[in-house]
Design a protein around this motif. Structure first.
Motif, PDB file in Angstrom:
ATOM      1  N   LEU A 135       0.830  -1.210   0.000  1.00 15.89           N
ATOM      2  CA  LEU A 135       0.000   0.000   0.000  1.00 15.89           C
ATOM      3  C   LEU A 135       0.865   1.260   0.000  1.00 15.89           C
ATOM      4  O   LEU A 135       0.548   2.233  -0.693  1.00 15.89           O
ATOM      5  N   ARG A 136       1.960   1.231   0.754  1.00 18.90           N
ATOM      6  CA  ARG A 136       2.876   2.383   0.776  1.00 18.90           C
ATOM      7  C   ARG A 136       3.490   2.594  -0.612  1.00 18.90           C
ATOM      8  O   ARG A 136       3.575   3.716  -1.112  1.00 18.90           O
ATOM      9  N   LEU A 137       3.930   1.505  -1.238  1.00 21.28           N
ATOM     10  CA  LEU A 137       4.511   1.596  -2.584  1.00 21.28           C
ATOM     11  C   LEU A 137       3.499   2.161  -3.570  1.00 21.28           C
ATOM     12  O   LEU A 137       3.818   3.079  -4.333  1.00 21.28           O
ATOM     13  N   ILE A 138       2.290   1.638  -3.553  1.00 20.02           N
ATOM     14  CA  ILE A 138       1.260   2.099  -4.488  1.00 20.02           C
ATOM     15  C   ILE A 138       0.970   3.588  -4.278  1.00 20.02           C
ATOM     16  O   ILE A 138       0.802   4.344  -5.231  1.00 20.02           O
ATOM     17  N   SER A 139       0.943   4.021  -3.028  1.00 22.08           N
ATOM     18  CA  SER A 139       0.719   5.431  -2.731  1.00 22.08           C
ATOM     19  C   SER A 139       1.868   6.289  -3.262  1.00 22.08           C
ATOM     20  O   SER A 139       1.639   7.354  -3.845  1.00 22.08           O
ATOM     21  N   PRO A 194      -1.672   0.946  -9.935  1.00 21.78           N
ATOM     22  CA  PRO A 194      -2.163  -0.430  -9.889  1.00 21.78           C
ATOM     23  C   PRO A 194      -1.310  -1.383 -10.723  1.00 21.78           C
ATOM     24  O   PRO A 194      -1.120  -2.546 -10.352  1.00 21.78           O
ATOM     25  N   MET A 195      -0.762  -0.896 -11.821  1.00 22.74           N
ATOM     26  CA  MET A 195       0.104  -1.741 -12.638  1.00 22.74           C
ATOM     27  C   MET A 195       1.395  -2.079 -11.887  1.00 22.74           C
ATOM     28  O   MET A 195       1.964  -3.151 -12.081  1.00 22.74           O
ATOM     29  N   THR A 196       1.831  -1.178 -11.023  1.00 28.87           N
ATOM     30  CA  THR A 196       3.007  -1.447 -10.194  1.00 28.87           C
ATOM     31  C   THR A 196       2.749  -2.654  -9.302  1.00 28.87           C
ATOM     32  O   THR A 196       3.617  -3.516  -9.147  1.00 28.87           O
ATOM     33  N   GLY A 197       1.547  -2.716  -8.722  1.00 25.08           N
ATOM     34  CA  GLY A 197       1.196  -3.870  -7.899  1.00 25.08           C
ATOM     35  C   GLY A 197       1.223  -5.159  -8.701  1.00 25.08           C
ATOM     36  O   GLY A 197       1.716  -6.189  -8.235  1.00 25.08           O
ATOM     37  N   PRO A 219       5.489   9.151  -9.614  1.00 31.69           N
ATOM     38  CA  PRO A 219       5.695   8.875 -11.035  1.00 31.69           C
ATOM     39  C   PRO A 219       4.434   8.804 -11.883  1.00 31.69           C
ATOM     40  O   PRO A 219       4.402   9.348 -12.974  1.00 31.69           O
ATOM     41  N   SER A 220       3.366   8.130 -11.399  1.00 29.50           N
ATOM     42  CA  SER A 220       2.208   7.949 -12.274  1.00 29.50           C
ATOM     43  C   SER A 220       1.010   7.407 -11.514  1.00 29.50           C
ATOM     44  O   SER A 220       1.050   6.271 -11.035  1.00 29.50           O
ATOM     45  N   ARG A 221      -0.054   8.179 -11.454  1.00 28.64           N
ATOM     46  CA  ARG A 221      -1.282   7.689 -10.806  1.00 28.64           C
ATOM     47  C   ARG A 221      -1.817   6.442 -11.509  1.00 28.64           C
ATOM     48  O   ARG A 221      -2.071   5.438 -10.854  1.00 28.64           O
ATOM     49  N   PRO A 222      -1.972   6.435 -12.853  1.00 27.94           N
ATOM     50  CA  PRO A 222      -2.466   5.208 -13.481  1.00 27.94           C
ATOM     51  C   PRO A 222      -1.445   4.070 -13.431  1.00 27.94           C
ATOM     52  O   PRO A 222      -1.800   2.901 -13.565  1.00 27.94           O
TER      53      PRO A 222
END
Length: 80
Positions: free
Chosen positions: A30-34, A46-49, A40-43
């Protein structure tokens, strides 16, 4: 958070996910996604996850190590 927990329960049950692994890494992911969403990129968040999970599954690397590396990259990201 309660709704997220219910969703994760249902998702793990549906696709055969290991809820213990999800729980063990929830906060760091969750910290990483935030960090990605606010940097770098809001969209791309989720792709990062997805990429994190895929990399852990295919390389066998520790999820925490991968998340830490991704977090460091996201925190210092400067677009070209």
């Amino acid at each position: 958070m309660a709704q997220m927990e219910r969703w994760l329960d249902a998702l793990c049950a549906e696709i055969g996910g290991d809820r213990a692994i999800v729980d063990a890494h929830r906060d760091e992911i969750l910290r990483l996604i935030s960090t990605v969403a606010h940097g770098p990129s809001r969209p791309g968040a989720p792709m990062t996850g997805f990429v994190l999970g895929w990399a852990a599954a295919t390389t066998g690397e520790d999820v925490s190590e991968l998340a830490a590396r991704a977090e460091a990259l996201a925190a210092t990201w400067e677009p070209p």
